[in-house]
Scaffold this motif. Structure first.
Motif, mmCIF file in Angstrom:
data_model
loop_
_atom_site.group_PDB
_atom_site.id
_atom_site.type_symbol
_atom_site.label_atom_id
_atom_site.label_comp_id
_atom_site.label_asym_id
_atom_site.label_seq_id
_atom_site.Cartn_x
_atom_site.Cartn_y
_atom_site.Cartn_z
ATOM 1 N N SER A 95 0.670 11.502 0.627
ATOM 2 C CA SER A 95 0.164 10.230 1.148
ATOM 3 C C SER A 95 -1.139 9.902 0.462
ATOM 4 O O SER A 95 -1.787 10.776 -0.111
ATOM 5 N N SER A 96 -1.486 8.637 0.510
ATOM 6 C CA SER A 96 -2.763 8.250 -0.079
ATOM 7 C C SER A 96 -3.429 7.208 0.808
ATOM 8 O O SER A 96 -4.316 7.519 1.577
ATOM 9 N N CYS A 97 -2.947 5.956 0.741
ATOM 10 C CA CYS A 97 -3.650 4.886 1.467
ATOM 11 C C CYS A 97 -3.473 4.993 2.979
ATOM 12 O O CYS A 97 -4.322 4.596 3.739
ATOM 13 N N ARG A 98 -2.355 5.497 3.434
ATOM 14 C CA ARG A 98 -1.995 5.625 4.849
ATOM 15 C C ARG A 98 -1.993 4.286 5.568
ATOM 16 O O ARG A 98 -2.241 4.199 6.754
ATOM 17 N N GLY B 224 0.405 1.723 4.204
ATOM 18 C CA GLY B 224 1.585 1.009 3.726
ATOM 19 C C GLY B 224 1.386 0.210 2.466
ATOM 20 O O GLY B 224 2.184 -0.673 2.173
ATOM 21 N N SER B 225 0.344 0.516 1.679
ATOM 22 C CA SER B 225 0.173 -0.305 0.488
ATOM 23 C C SER B 225 0.422 0.424 -0.825
ATOM 24 O O SER B 225 0.676 -0.219 -1.826
ATOM 25 N N LEU C 93 8.325 4.115 4.637
ATOM 26 C CA LEU C 93 6.927 4.495 4.394
ATOM 27 C C LEU C 93 6.411 5.104 5.702
ATOM 28 O O LEU C 93 5.975 4.387 6.610
ATOM 29 N N CYS D 288 3.890 7.706 0.040
ATOM 30 C CA CYS D 288 4.556 8.507 1.083
ATOM 31 C C CYS D 288 6.053 8.182 1.187
ATOM 32 O O CYS D 288 6.727 8.674 2.091
HETATM 33 S S1 FES Z 1 0.450 6.517 2.098
HETATM 34 FE FE1 FES Z 1 0.347 4.689 0.982
HETATM 35 S S2 FES Z 1 2.154 3.686 1.595
HETATM 36 FE FE2 FES Z 1 2.127 5.429 2.827
#
Ligand code: FES
Length: 423
Positions: free
Chosen positions: A365-368, A370-371, A408, A375
């Protein structure tokens, strides 16, 4: 005859000397080759050891860390930094300034996970996170942040917390030639502090403008660290903005440079004052969503291309906080590859990513929010729902994203009684 004997003796002596020289030369060559090989071996050994160390420094899943130090960062005491050393005492993996770690903590009968930005540049011995206590918002029914309150009230030196390897795409560009503008609010300063500590050590750091927004002096965190950076970093322009300065306690020009809520026009005026072209800057936003959206809209309205915007949302907890009408009361979630299963309950306010982390199942995961799409997970059975369409769906790389086959997990919940994910 006499001359012949002298000649033969001279020849013998010369041959003997030549043989001695030749023997020395052979020995010298042999030693030289041996030393060369030894040097090569030494170099190879060093390379092996360093790559072994780098390999050892990485880890999968969660790793135990010991809290070695706590530092209260602001007068009101709602931001505390935790210094974390790995319990196994092996070196830590390097990270890019701006990245975050996921922290996992058992609280009561449940396990919780939260993401916190690293607020220091890389140090092989420890990581530092700075956590804002998320108090219950006034005039709402929302409770205080469970994890941040627990960290503030229960986690002291010697406590163990579990941490995943740093990740995240909110990082500095590879080449930093263009001026950088950081617009941060509250605890959103943490990744920026880490970035500034990297930039200050570059041979030719770019000009940097930091707009750091806080309520007033009692909430102003890491003040000394920012001021120290300002003296070391020639091209750093720091503008602290107090939205509600306290009369007689907060001093304009000494404690803060701007007052009231920061807006796009003020940022542009400041850039003009220090002769920076707004169209040539890269903008990094870090703070609550409303703060970032407002500034981005105002700057975009002044002909700044949104491709120059980079952001990281800092909300206390990224949750849905409303009943999900199309979700069942209870759903069985199976993580097929890892053989784990869990239960998702309506009202527990968890996205599937959080549920997986609490189960010890690792999903990138990164942005957490949805962008970024990092994930993305395959759905093998069942259905998921989203509160609103994830931003990722509007991006080019999402062209082939089939929402019935992939999801996502950072922003979705189960819509069926049973959901099987390929993780
Ligand atoms: S962590 Fe970036 S879309 Fe889910």
């Amino acid at each position: 005859m006499k001359w012949l004997i002298v000649f033969i003796l001279t020849l013998l002596v010369c041959s003997y000397i030549a043989w001695l020289v030749y023997r020395e030369w052979l020995q010298f060559q042999a030693q030289y080759v041996q030393r060369g090989l030894a040097a090569n071996n030494w170099q190879q050994r060093c390379q092996q050891v360093s790559s072994q160390l780098v390999e050892q420094s990485h880890w999968q899943g969660f790793r135990d860390f010991v809290v070695t130090r706590r530092v209260v960062e602001n007068p009101v005491g709602d931001i505390i930094s935790f210094y974390l050393r790995p319990r196994d005492e092996l070196p830590l993996s390097p990270f890019s300034a701006g990245q975050h770690v996921t922290v996992r903590l058992p609280i009561g009968s449940r396990v919780y996970t939260r993401c916190y930005s690293l607020s220091e540049s890389y140090n092989p011995d420890y990581y530092r996170i700075s956590v804002k206590r998320a108090d219950a918002p006034a005039k709402t029914n929302h409770p205080a942040g469970k994890v941040s309150s627990y960290l503030h009230e229960e986690v002291y030196e010697g406590a163990i917390v579990e941490i995943r390897e740093p990740q995240g795409s909110f990082v500095l560009p590879e080449s930093t030639i263009e001026p950088l503008v950081f617009l941060v609010a509250g605890v959103g300063y943490t990744p920026v502090l880490s970035m500034l500590k990297v930039l200050v050590n570059q041979p030719f750091p770019p000009p940097v403008v930091v707009f750091y927004c806080v309520r007033n002096g009692s909430h102003h965190a890491a003040k000394d660290e920012f001021e120290a950076l300002q003296t070391q970093y020639q091209g750093l322009h720091l503008y602290v903005s107090y939205s509600h300065p306290r009369s007689a306690l907060d001093w304009p020009e000494i404690d803060y440079q701007l007052s009231g809520r920061l807006n796009g026009q003020t940022c542009l005026d400041v850039l003009a004052e220090i002769s920076l072209q707004p169209q040539q800057c890269q903008y990094y936003f870090c703070g609550p969503e409303a703060f970032m959206t407002k500034l981005q809209q105002e700057l975009a309205a002044s002909d700044i291309d949104t491709s120059q915007f980079h952001d990281e949302c800092f909300s206390a907890t990224v949750t849905h906080q409303v009943p999900l009408l199309d979700a069942p009361e209870l759903s069985e979630v199976v993580f097929s590859s890892s053989g784990r299963r869990s239960e998702w309950l309506q009202g527990e306010d968890r996205w599937l990513l959080t549920l997986s982390e609490e189960e010890g199942v690792s999903i990138n995961s990164s942005c957490r929010k949805g962008s970024c799409g990092s994930c993305m997970t395959e759905i093998l059975e069942g259905e998921v729902g989203y509160l609103k369409d994830p931003e990722f769906l509007n991006q080019k790389q999402a062209n082939h994203f089939d929402t019935s086959r992939y999801c996502l997990p950072c922003v979705c919940y189960p819509k069926s009684n049973r959901l099987v994910l390929n993780v």
